[in-house]
Design a protein around this motif. Structure first.
Motif, PDB file in Angstrom:
ATOM      1  N   LEU A  27      21.079 -30.564  10.265  1.00  0.00           N
ATOM      2  CA  LEU A  27      20.737 -29.759  11.450  1.00  0.00           C
ATOM      3  C   LEU A  27      20.666 -30.692  12.643  1.00  0.00           C
ATOM      4  O   LEU A  27      19.847 -31.620  12.663  1.00  0.00           O
ATOM      5  CB  LEU A  27      19.363 -29.108  11.265  1.00  0.00           C
ATOM      6  CG  LEU A  27      19.274 -27.731  10.619  1.00  0.00           C
ATOM      7  CD1 LEU A  27      17.812 -27.290  10.556  1.00  0.00           C
ATOM      8  CD2 LEU A  27      20.115 -26.701  11.356  1.00  0.00           C
ATOM      9  N   ARG A 200      17.602 -31.847  14.408  1.00  0.00           N
ATOM     10  CA  ARG A 200      16.929 -30.696  15.036  1.00  0.00           C
ATOM     11  C   ARG A 200      15.941 -30.146  14.020  1.00  0.00           C
ATOM     12  O   ARG A 200      16.269 -29.966  12.844  1.00  0.00           O
ATOM     13  CB  ARG A 200      17.953 -29.616  15.392  1.00  0.00           C
ATOM     14  CG  ARG A 200      17.346 -28.354  15.992  1.00  0.00           C
ATOM     15  CD  ARG A 200      18.403 -27.542  16.729  1.00  0.00           C
ATOM     16  NE  ARG A 200      19.519 -27.118  15.901  1.00  0.00           N
ATOM     17  CZ  ARG A 200      19.539 -26.012  15.176  1.00  0.00           C
ATOM     18  NH1 ARG A 200      18.478 -25.219  15.133  1.00  0.00           N
ATOM     19  NH2 ARG A 200      20.605 -25.692  14.452  1.00  0.00           N
ATOM     20  N   LYS A 202      13.942 -27.354  12.286  1.00  0.00           N
ATOM     21  CA  LYS A 202      14.178 -25.926  12.050  1.00  0.00           C
ATOM     22  C   LYS A 202      13.003 -25.104  12.575  1.00  0.00           C
ATOM     23  O   LYS A 202      11.847 -25.414  12.261  1.00  0.00           O
ATOM     24  CB  LYS A 202      14.344 -25.696  10.555  1.00  0.00           C
ATOM     25  CG  LYS A 202      15.152 -24.483  10.207  1.00  0.00           C
ATOM     26  CD  LYS A 202      15.394 -24.456   8.709  1.00  0.00           C
ATOM     27  CE  LYS A 202      16.401 -23.375   8.363  1.00  0.00           C
ATOM     28  NZ  LYS A 202      16.777 -23.450   6.965  1.00  0.00           N
ATOM     29  N   ARG A 203      13.316 -24.057  13.389  1.00  0.00           N
ATOM     30  CA  ARG A 203      12.228 -23.179  13.853  1.00  0.00           C
ATOM     31  C   ARG A 203      11.862 -22.192  12.740  1.00  0.00           C
ATOM     32  O   ARG A 203      12.718 -21.729  12.008  1.00  0.00           O
ATOM     33  CB  ARG A 203      12.692 -22.381  15.088  1.00  0.00           C
ATOM     34  CG  ARG A 203      12.750 -23.244  16.313  1.00  0.00           C
ATOM     35  CD  ARG A 203      12.733 -22.366  17.562  1.00  0.00           C
ATOM     36  NE  ARG A 203      13.253 -23.140  18.685  1.00  0.00           N
ATOM     37  CZ  ARG A 203      14.529 -23.118  19.072  1.00  0.00           C
ATOM     38  NH1 ARG A 203      15.385 -22.331  18.447  1.00  0.00           N
ATOM     39  NH2 ARG A 203      14.943 -23.829  20.071  1.00  0.00           N
ATOM     40  N   ARG A 204      10.557 -21.892  12.650  1.00  0.00           N
ATOM     41  CA  ARG A 204      10.127 -20.932  11.620  1.00  0.00           C
ATOM     42  C   ARG A 204      10.323 -19.503  12.095  1.00  0.00           C
ATOM     43  O   ARG A 204      10.242 -19.237  13.253  1.00  0.00           O
ATOM     44  CB  ARG A 204       8.654 -21.145  11.289  1.00  0.00           C
ATOM     45  CG  ARG A 204       8.473 -22.365  10.442  1.00  0.00           C
ATOM     46  CD  ARG A 204       6.996 -22.718  10.348  1.00  0.00           C
ATOM     47  NE  ARG A 204       6.841 -23.988   9.652  1.00  0.00           N
ATOM     48  CZ  ARG A 204       6.538 -24.082   8.364  1.00  0.00           C
ATOM     49  NH1 ARG A 204       6.338 -23.014   7.640  1.00  0.00           N
ATOM     50  NH2 ARG A 204       6.429 -25.244   7.792  1.00  0.00           N
TER      51      ARG A 204
END
Ligand code: FMN
Length: 204
Positions: A27, A200, A202-204
């Motif tokens: 990512l 990057r 990871k957004r939840r």
């Protein structure tokens, strides 16, 4: 070999930390890479360590040095460098060999692995096998070439980790497609595609 003591006592501790922190990163953020950081990663992979470039940062069977490193840079991927494919000279020179952004074609050639498209740079570890096979024969020589790509790949992983960058060794791709994208012709074989960039979260 005698263990290095005194002032250098801490090096193995740092190396241990670096080795343990290496992970494959898939990512990437779109943040551009500094050209000096890219050069450091390339140098770590296969840079010259003496004046006449007789030895490099990776070991080579009979010092035949079959590997070549290329950097495929996306538009805006590296501060101060245009999009294109560059050949690394082992020191600080990047010679432009194709003046276009090839990241989408590489992504297609790598079975649409998303990280190849997202990374600001893809390092291509390639080889001119004859440099080694003419000494060791086709079978043994190719074995050595593949081993050397592994050494180079690990050095690239470690240099990336040391700079807070990430990479992943991609071996799944169509050889003929990558060769054509890179403009290799018959003498150069692609062995790894290594996307490189800032990880990057990871957004939840
Ligand atoms: C020869 C080789 C080929 C690989 N090919 C791919 C690949 O095509 N795509 C990918 O995402 N990872 C690839 N990898 C990375 C491995 O999946 C990864 O190293 C493994 O899952 C262990 O994780 P780590 O590197 O974080 O320790 C490859 C690794 C090696 C050594």
């Amino acid at each position: 070999m005698r263990r290095v003591r005194g002032r250098d006592e801490g090096i193995h501790v740092l190396l241990r930390r670096l080795l343990a922190s290496r992970r494959s990163v898939r990512l990437f953020s779109s943040r551009p890479i500094r050209v000096d950081d890219l050069l450091f990663v390339l140098w770590s992979g296969y840079g010259c360590v003496d004046k006449y470039c007789r030895r490099r940062t990776s070991p080579s069977a009979g010092a035949t040095y079959p590997i070549e490193l290329y950097a495929a840079i996306r538009r805006g991927g590296v501060e101060g460098l245009g999009a294109g494919v560059y050949l690394y000279d082992g020191r600080r020179d990047l010679r432009l060999v194709r003046g276009m952004d090839v990241s989408r074609s590489l992504y297609e050639a790598c079975l649409r692995q998303r990280w190849v498209l997202d990374a600001p740079v893809n390092i291509i570890v390639a080889a001119r096998p004859w440099r080694t096979t003419r000494w060791y024969g086709a079978e043994r020589g190719m074995r050595y070439v593949y081993m050397e790509a592994g050494h180079v790949g690990q050095n690239i992983y470690l240099a990336a980790a040391a700079l807070g960058l990430g990479t992943v060794a991609v071996g799944a791709f169509y050889d003929d497609m990558v060769s054509e994208i890179m403009g290799f012709g018959g003498e150069v074989a692609p062995l790894y595609v290594m996307p490189l960039g800032y990880p990057r979260v990871k957004r939840r």
